[in-house]
Design an enzyme around this catalytic site. Structure first.
Site, PDB file in Angstrom:
ATOM      1  N   HIS A  44      24.254  19.925  26.738  1.00 22.98           N
ATOM      2  CA  HIS A  44      24.617  18.853  25.811  1.00 22.98           C
ATOM      3  C   HIS A  44      23.660  18.765  24.631  1.00 22.98           C
ATOM      4  O   HIS A  44      23.916  18.032  23.664  1.00 22.98           O
ATOM      5  CB  HIS A  44      24.642  17.509  26.541  1.00 22.98           C
ATOM      6  CG  HIS A  44      25.827  16.663  26.193  1.00 22.98           C
ATOM      7  ND1 HIS A  44      26.238  16.461  24.890  1.00 22.98           N
ATOM      8  CD2 HIS A  44      26.706  15.979  26.961  1.00 22.98           C
ATOM      9  CE1 HIS A  44      27.301  15.684  24.885  1.00 22.98           C
ATOM     10  NE2 HIS A  44      27.614  15.378  26.135  1.00 22.98           N
ATOM     11  N   ASP A  87      28.110  18.411  21.071  1.00 19.31           N
ATOM     12  CA  ASP A  87      28.655  17.217  21.715  1.00 19.31           C
ATOM     13  C   ASP A  87      29.969  17.570  22.405  1.00 19.31           C
ATOM     14  O   ASP A  87      30.410  18.722  22.416  1.00 19.31           O
ATOM     15  CB  ASP A  87      28.857  16.089  20.694  1.00 19.31           C
ATOM     16  CG  ASP A  87      29.722  16.529  19.512  1.00 19.31           C
ATOM     17  OD1 ASP A  87      30.500  17.493  19.674  1.00 19.31           O
ATOM     18  OD2 ASP A  87      29.612  15.904  18.433  1.00 19.31           O
TER      19      ASP A  87
END
Length: 480
Positions: free
Chosen positions: A451, A455
């Site tokens: 992450h 995104d």
């Protein structure tokens, strides 16, 4: 058997096998003491954390000593063999000269460490002397698969194991000051977790270096000693009536060492879980058209195209559109490094554990080239012939866990990569196709991603593009 003439003894040590490897396990010796070897002839087969490799010796001559039995772990720089080469010969020289079989092998110079005594056939443990010729020798029992490490003086390095008396006599050694030399911090932590005093161990590594195998051996010996003590106490006094059975302890059961390929996988997965904040998204896709396209390709003649090759081709096209996922994170510089080429790793299950071979420059290969490379690397993985270079440097991993008969998974990212595409089994399922319920070939796709590099929108866009290509292979034509 030929022997070396008036030559000199050359010690060949376990070389640096690359990729940061610090130790290797002896799998099979390819030469015996007394054999004549040529320059660059393989003398031993070892298993590293990456693969099994044959190690060639840079000297030509007669093997006068071997260090370590099969199954022994040696650190890089530890002696492997000594070779008596002809006078004036070097690593670039020719083979050793021969002399009559009755002349005997050329003696090893006094400065060379003596080899451990070979185990006679049919014998049990090997007894190795401890001490000098002027004093009564103290002796310690050594496992047949781990000969004692010796120094130039002929004495065994390290200290006597207090739990291993022989013939009723227990050798004592004065404790040494300062830190105990160990092969890695993991060894020290393992000893600390089991309340084991490293000063009581005899290291089998060079200069008494304590290896992981030494600690594991001491723990097994302590567990066995504790079991024998408990049996003697039970036999003398008996268990009291109504006494509860003793609770299971960590020493119960079978212990499997985390070493070789399995140990490397464990270390890498643990590091990935510690460092990478991963997330997973998934989608079901209708793979009916992809399966039909593959059937049509293979019906047209030429080399057969594998399904994993088509999925790999889809991956490289998706990474071209979403390059954020073909990257790595430089934690020290706090930078995301987007990589130019796609070196595609794929998970392969072998008898020695899970390995991830890497297809180099997958982004410039077509389906036929990908199929051939997948087949070559898979065969090498199962035979244990993969080189360290074929197991490292991946930028993205394709994990086809459908071969295990499962639909989905949330895998751990192959550190230091940023993402992994998972593919489940392709099975017939009811599916709404063109407004009507039909039986279609359905597959579940999952994307586990770092992450930090992107995104959810980017990850979802990548996975949706992959699913679109699976459902409509013609979508790929836009990027060809």
């Amino acid at each position: 058997m030929a022997h070396a003439s008036d030559g000199r003894s050359m010690e060949f040590k376990l070389p640096d096998l690359g990729e940061g490897l610090t130790e290797a396990e002896i799998v099979r010796w390819l030469v015996e003491v007394g054999d004549v070897v040529a320059v660059d002839q393989p003398v031993v087969e070892v298993e590293t954390a990456k693969a099994m490799v044959e190690v060639p010796c840079p000297y030509g001559g007669v093997v006068t000593a071997r260090f370590g039995e099969e199954g022994t772990e040696l650190p890089v720089g530890a002696p492997l063999v000594t070779v008596a080469v002809g006078e004036g010969e070097t690593a670039a020289g020719g083979p050793a000269r021969e002399r009559g079989a009755g002349d005997g092998a050329a003696p090893t110079p006094a400065a060379e460490p003596p080899a451990a005594e070979p185990k006679p056939e049919g014998s049990g443990n090997v007894l190795v002397g401890y001490g000098t010729s002027e004093a009564p020798a103290r002796r310690r029992r050594v496992r047949p698969d781990r000969p004692a490490a010796t120094g130039a003086s002929g004495r065994a390095n390290g200290r006597v194991r207090a739990a291993e008396p022989v013939g009723g006599a227990v050798g004592t050694a004065e404790p040494l000051d300062g830190p105990v030399p160990v092969i890695s911090p993991l060894v020290r932590r393992l000893a600390r977790q089991h309340d084991l005093d490293l000063r009581e161990l005899t290291g089998s590594g060079p200069d008494g270096l304590i290896l992981r195998a030494d600690v594991e051996y001491a723990l097994r010996a302590a567990a066995a000693q504790g079991g024998r003590t408990a049996d003697r106490e039970a036999g003398a006094g008996g268990a009291p009536a109504g006494a509860a059975a003793p609770a299971a302890s960590p020493s119960d059961g079978t212990r499997v060492p985390l070493k070789g390929v399995r140990g490397a996988v464990a270390d890498k997965l643990s590091r990935s879980r510690r460092e990478i904040p991963d997330a997973t998204c998934w989608v079901d896709a209708d793979a009916t058209e992809l399966m039909r396209a593959r059937t049509a390709m293979n019906a047209s003649g030429g080399p057969k195209i594998s399904l994993v090759a088509l999925l790999a081709r889809i991956c490289t096209a998706a990474l071209a559109r979403f390059p954020e996922l073909n990257s790595t994170v430089d934690t020290e510089a706090r930078e995301i490094v987007r990589l130019d080429g796609v070196h595609l790793g794929f998970a392969a299950q072998t008898d020695r554990g899970l390995v991830v071979p890497v297809v180099r420059d997958a982004h410039v290969r077509d389906a036929e080239s990908l199929t051939a490379e997948f087949a070559r690397l898979t065969e090498a993985a199962r035979a244990g012939r993969l080189t360290p270079g074929e197991l490292t440097g991946g930028t993205f991993t394709l994990n086809n866990y459908g071969v295990f008969g499962v639909d989905g998974s949330t895998p751990i990212i192959n550190h230091p990569e940023a993402a992994m595409l998972g593919v489940g089994r392709i099975v017939p399922k009811p599916w709404v196709h063109e407004g009507e319920l039909a039986v279609r070939q359905v597959v579940q796709l999952s994307l586990t991603f770092d992450h930090r590099v992107c995104d959810g929108g980017t990850a979802g866009g990548f996975l949706r593009y992959v699913a679109d290509c699976v459902e409509q292979p013609a979508v790929l034509l836009r990027t060809l």
